[in-house]
Motif scaffolding. Sequence first.
Motif, short mmCIF file in Angstrom:
data_model
loop_
_atom_site.label_atom_id
_atom_site.label_comp_id
_atom_site.label_asym_id
_atom_site.label_seq_id
_atom_site.Cartn_x
_atom_site.Cartn_y
_atom_site.Cartn_z
N ASN B 127 13.91 1.40 8.76
CA ASN B 127 12.90 2.36 8.87
C ASN B 127 11.72 1.86 7.63
O ASN B 127 11.48 2.61 6.70
CB ASN B 127 13.15 3.88 8.82
N PRO B 128 11.21 0.45 7.89
CA PRO B 128 10.61 0.04 6.59
C PRO B 128 9.20 1.13 6.59
O PRO B 128 8.58 1.35 7.40
CB PRO B 128 10.05 -1.36 7.26
N LYS B 129 8.66 1.23 5.36
CA LYS B 129 7.62 1.92 5.22
C LYS B 129 6.67 1.67 3.86
O LYS B 129 7.42 1.07 3.02
CB LYS B 129 7.95 3.59 5.33
N ILE B 143 -3.16 -0.96 9.89
CA ILE B 143 -2.37 -2.02 9.90
C ILE B 143 -0.95 -1.84 9.97
O ILE B 143 0.00 -2.19 10.98
CB ILE B 143 -2.42 -2.92 8.66
N CYS B 144 -0.65 -0.60 9.16
CA CYS B 144 0.88 -0.21 9.05
C CYS B 144 1.17 0.37 10.33
O CYS B 144 1.93 0.14 11.01
CB CYS B 144 1.19 0.79 8.05
N ILE B 149 5.02 0.25 10.86
CA ILE B 149 5.61 0.48 9.49
C ILE B 149 5.18 1.89 9.14
O ILE B 149 4.08 2.50 9.19
CB ILE B 149 5.10 -0.51 8.61
N GLY B 150 6.21 2.83 8.79
CA GLY B 150 5.95 4.04 8.48
C GLY B 150 5.03 4.29 7.06
O GLY B 150 4.88 3.30 6.30
N ILE B 177 9.00 -0.74 1.26
CA ILE B 177 8.53 -2.11 1.18
C ILE B 177 7.25 -2.36 0.76
O ILE B 177 6.85 -3.68 0.66
CB ILE B 177 9.11 -2.99 2.25
N GLY B 178 6.47 -1.44 0.40
CA GLY B 178 5.13 -1.88 0.02
C GLY B 178 4.24 -0.43 -0.30
O GLY B 178 4.77 0.48 -0.33
#
Lengths: 424, 424
Positions: B127-129, B143-144, B149-150, B177-178
């Motif tokens: 669950n990348p966020k 973009i997310c 991307i959560g 991750i960001g």
Amino acid sequence: MHIDSASREQLQEWEKELSAQYQRICEHELSLDITRGKPSADQLHLADKLDGILNGDYRAADGTDTRNYGGLDGLACARDLGADILQVPSEEVIAGGNSSLTLMYHAVLTGYLFGFAGNTPWRELENPKFLCPVPGYDRHFSICEQLGIGMVNVPMTDSGPDMDAAEELVRNDRDIIGIWCVPKFSNPTGVTYSEDTVDRLAQLGQIANPGFRIFWDNAYAIHDLEQQVNLPSIRSATLANDTADSVIQFASTSKVTFAGSGVAFVSSSPANLASLKQQMQAMTIGPDKVNQLRHSRFFAEFTMLKEHMQKHAEILKPKFACVLEQLEKSFGESDLGEWEKPRGGYFVSFNTRPGCATEVIKLAADAGVKLTPAGATFPYGKDPEDRNIRIAPSFPPLEEVDTAMSVFVLCVKLASVRKQLQMA
Amino acid sequence: MHIDSASREQLQEWEKELSAQYQRICEHELSLDITRGKPSADQLHLADKLDGILNGDYRAADGTDTRNYGGLDGLACARDLGADILQVPSEEVIAGGNSSLTLMYHAVLTGYLFGFAGNTPWRELENPKFLCPVPGYDRHFSICEQLGIGMVNVPMTDSGPDMDAAEELVRNDRDIIGIWCVPKFSNPTGVTYSEDTVDRLAQLGQIANPGFRIFWDNAYAIHDLEQQVNLPSIRSATLANDTADSVIQFASTSKVTFAGSGVAFVSSSPANLASLKQQMQAMTIGPDKVNQLRHSRFFAEFTMLKEHMQKHAEILKPKFACVLEQLEKSFGESDLGEWEKPRGGYFVSFNTRPGCATEVIKLAADAGVKLTPAGATFPYGKDPEDRNIRIAPSFPPLEEVDTAMSVFVLCVKLASVRKQLQMA
């Protein structure tokens, strides 16, 4: 020179002679490059008036201040230009940035991540793959390779992709979701697709996965060397077959004005354009409209674009003639290679005898003549027969093309003879 | 005006009075727009000499023929320009096309599909966020959202993101991750990150998933209104903390020269740049180097760029002053709203009393004043307290900003009073 019917003694004699010639050429320490389809400085010079053409007036005819943000579709007058080049309605054109390759990448990305027109995203298929007419354009293949989309070779004929093979593959494999096409003056063979080929391509949408898309890279739409070669309209053909969503067309002014600073176009059905814009709107506020306006002013009428292309042809013709003369002179009466005689575009595609291309390219490189790497015109860089070499004569001056071709033909002869001796 | 301490009678009286004023304004049938951070025509005019500046000379100082293909990194002199803006070494800069948003999109895409510097591609996480300091920039969030991307809200303070909250989240969730950052004159609050914030951000790389990246969108790096505001160097801070791979910086000349036709820059560690170029090389043969050369000639020295930005400031200052004066006059002695006083950038961020923003924006729209949609400054368009409104005064002429703000303050008052009456 006929290799197949030559005796071993004859081959040995040729090998000795050709090796000696090759040694002498190596001593010249040449540094020539006929690798990429780049316009020459003379060609680029034809558009030098682009910078400054606006003369301080940055407003488009429709009142748009091109200097500011906005306009995902591109400027109306730029879309008109793209419509003229692709012979489609302006409403079906998006005018983008400086690269049609970038538009193709994003179109593949759209299909892969999100799906076109409500179809399943390709990444959700087990093993999504594209048909790749070979030899073809390496940068098309790189897009698939980067995204992990498989590639299946389809042989090119002198009227386009082998449609029997293409239909068979599409019919039997629902994971085939695309095909790369350079329909006019194909990269690299120079072939223009026939009416029958275009019709049959337009019918693929009836038998393929509904997410299947033809990537119609019309890079050389207006790049005729002599009289105009007519490419049948894929748009008309798909409309007639009720498959309008199956095609996405691309063009650019990269080989019309400036190679790195032109305007690129994508055209498709309203449903596909909506999918493309859905992806684009997260990525950009809009393209460089100032440069689009420059192009619209520079080519105020389509006739001006056509006249401009004739000037390109005048510069390119002697170079293509030189390549073809050298090939004809050296191999016209031989069994050393085959090639098409392109009537436009940027390449001459040469097929050596099987298993010789890598060695020809290596010999030429060692003699100071850079050729496109062996296999580059095939997916994954693998030419199964090791035969195809793409010759790109546009960039160097004519004298250099001539010298490079002298080296090339010698290397083909030498590699062919040596190969035959090994096999014998 | 103090709502909290007002009696019901007082509120009813205000409501009547304000409604009458609002009705009178509606009769004017205004059509004003303070939604987007677009430069005005006057500002764009400052760079009108860009077109034509090359005067037929398309060669860069290093000999590159900018008209032709090639150069994935961008032109050397353009990279120097980006290096000056971001205060980083030129070797760590890629000069791209007309949009830093596009560079950010491709950077997120790189992390998502391929992973940076050998790290796991984000799409392979459960669950990348991203952390999203709020209020923030809607296009970052888009973009997310597009890539699935959560997003996790982190409150903005007057020295940057709430770092206690950010550290806690990063420490406890390896799927983060960001983080999106607009470190100078933050969009929309106008805040510039403090030294402590920058230091703590630079340390996140020590506790986060190794694939974690800070997206440092320095959109307003040189967009000071008065004296220069100093943003501490994130590059120096990450080098000191051995986390250089954790930051990717962005800038552009969109609000320096032409909003749609500038040059964008990305800067990062060699390992990250290699990952970015790996993605880029399948997508493009190179950026528009002709336009990069125009910019390099236009700003031959960095001092010329700084002088140019002072001219922008002269145009923008009265508009920002007008917004702030109206807010101060109307709400300085009230409990109706809060705002920062930005010293640069393109926005004033206004927080209404809880639950009023949507109604303010609706009232203003009905009176002919377009404001950024409620929630736009939050992920998924959801402002949990329905408070934040982004005011963008740059585009309209000063008189229009003044009129729009008169309508705005009236709508804030009316919505606040009505809300309080409903709640009472």
